[in-house]
Design an enzyme around this catalytic site. Structure first.
Site, PDB file in Angstrom:
ATOM      1  CB  SER A  54      -0.920   0.027   1.224  1.00  0.00           C
ATOM      2  OG  SER A  54      -1.660   1.235   1.225  1.00  0.00           O
ATOM      3  CB  VAL A  59       8.546   0.126   3.724  1.00  0.00           C
ATOM      4  CG1 VAL A  59       9.455  -0.619   2.751  1.00  0.00           C
ATOM      5  CG2 VAL A  59       9.174   0.127   5.119  1.00  0.00           C
ATOM      6  CB  CYS A  60       4.466   1.044   0.281  1.00  0.00           C
ATOM      7  SG  CYS A  60       4.158  -0.613   0.903  1.00  0.00           S
ATOM      8  CB  SER A  61       5.528   6.173   1.030  1.00  0.00           C
ATOM      9  OG  SER A  61       5.667   7.505   0.604  1.00  0.00           O
TER      10      SER A  61
END
Length: 168
Positions: A54, A59-61
């Site tokens: 997501s 971490v995804c960002s």
């Protein structure tokens, strides 16, 4: 089959795993404008496919921003795709807020077509497992990383080097 944990808890993935040398499996996801996008729509360029659970998590960002920062230096024959199970509206909002425009975000929320074909759907969470794939112009898989712990970063340098090897 890839063994993945998320927050140190094992997750169940489909019984498929993509390997280097495979032809990339077909999939259909949605653009931020709700248009279907399939593998064949991206054929003809080298693709770095960054998969995140997501965009609204740290971490995804960070992963998406990192690959976006690198995208412009990879050349005109390279496309960076980020695929998640986020809604297309959420992806668009995230890219606008973060001023990320060098990559394409695609949503697998509707059918989990990508997640099922690439062995990434975490069944307990209905999210995609963090991973990175590099595909050549003819849809051959040349690099794969299934990140073993979903909250860890991928190996950015290895993925970027795999792209650079194809664009020499």
């Amino acid at each position: 089959m890839a063994q993945i944990t998320f927050k140190n808890n094992p997750v169940t993935l489909p019984n498929t795993e993509v390997k280097v040398g495979d032809q990339a499996p077909e999939f259909t996801v949605l653009s931020n404008g709700l248009e279907p996008v399939s593998l064949k729509d991206t054929t003809g360029k080298v693709r770095l496919v960054s998969v995140v659970p997501s965009l609204d998590t740290g971490v995804c960002s960070d992963q998406t921003k990192r690959f976006s920062e690198e995208a412009t230096s990879l050349g005109d024959n390279v496309e960076v795709l980020t695929i998640s199970a986020d809604l297309p509206f959420a992806q668009k909002r995230w890219t606008d807020i973060n001023k990320v425009d060098a990559i394409t975000t695609l949503s697998d929320h509707r059918d989990l077509s990508f997640g099922e074909a690439y062995g990434l759907t975490m069944q307990e969470l209905r999210l995609l497992a963090r991973s990175v794939f590099v595909l050549d112009e003819n849809d051959k898989v040349t690099y794969v990383e299934y990140v073993s712990e979903g909250t860890d970063h991928p190996d950015y340098e290895k993925a970027l080097n795999a792209v650079k090897e194809l664009t020499k």
